[in-house]
Design an enzyme around this catalytic site. Structure first.
Site, short mmCIF file in Angstrom:
data_model
loop_
_atom_site.label_atom_id
_atom_site.label_comp_id
_atom_site.label_asym_id
_atom_site.label_seq_id
_atom_site.Cartn_x
_atom_site.Cartn_y
_atom_site.Cartn_z
N GLY A 1 0.82 -1.35 -0.01
CA GLY A 1 0.12 -0.12 0.04
C GLY A 1 0.88 1.40 0.11
O GLY A 1 2.00 0.98 0.17
N SER B 1 2.60 4.68 1.15
CA SER B 1 3.26 5.12 2.48
C SER B 1 2.38 5.66 3.46
O SER B 1 1.47 6.43 3.15
CB SER B 1 4.69 6.20 1.97
OG SER B 1 5.23 6.45 3.25
N GLY B 2 2.74 5.25 4.84
CA GLY B 2 1.88 5.61 5.71
C GLY B 2 0.44 5.03 5.84
O GLY B 2 -0.50 5.61 6.73
N SER C 1 4.84 -1.60 -2.84
CA SER C 1 5.19 -2.45 -4.06
C SER C 1 4.05 -2.07 -5.15
O SER C 1 2.83 -2.91 -5.47
CB SER C 1 4.75 -3.95 -3.75
OG SER C 1 5.35 -4.29 -2.48
#
Length: 97
Positions: free
Chosen positions: A11, A13-14, A85
């Site tokens: 997913g 970032s964060g 990814s």
């Protein structure tokens, strides 16, 4: 020994990939599993320090993570990968491993 496996958490970032991996790590250890967490940020220096963030370089980073995950899981360990990814081809290649 139980069969090994890899769970790939992906997913942006964060979005909680590492938090989910940490939760799963605790639960799997409670039931006696040997577990490794491969967190993208923690492994960057060791596995792809020379790589940038282009599409091709990102594919190489994902491939390297997949290779390490495969080594652990085929030895019977559980692997939790937390990584951005973004390219389906890379995820599919790792799934085939």
């Amino acid at each position: 020994m139980s069969g090994g496996f890899t769970v790939w958490l992906t997913g942006m970032s964060g979005t909680g990939k590492t938090a989910l991996a940490s939760y799963m790590l605790g639960r799997l250890r409670q039931v006696g599993r040997q577990v490794e967490v491969l967190e993208e940020r923690d492994l960057a220096e060791a596995l792809w320090q020379e790589l940038g963030d282009s599409k091709e370089e990102r594919k190489h980073a994902v491939k390297r993570l997949g290779h390490v995950a495969n080594l652990v899981s085929r030895s019977g360990g559980a692997v939790l990968v937390a990584a951005v990814s973004p390219y389906k081809a890379g995820r599919d290649e790792n799934r085939r491993l």
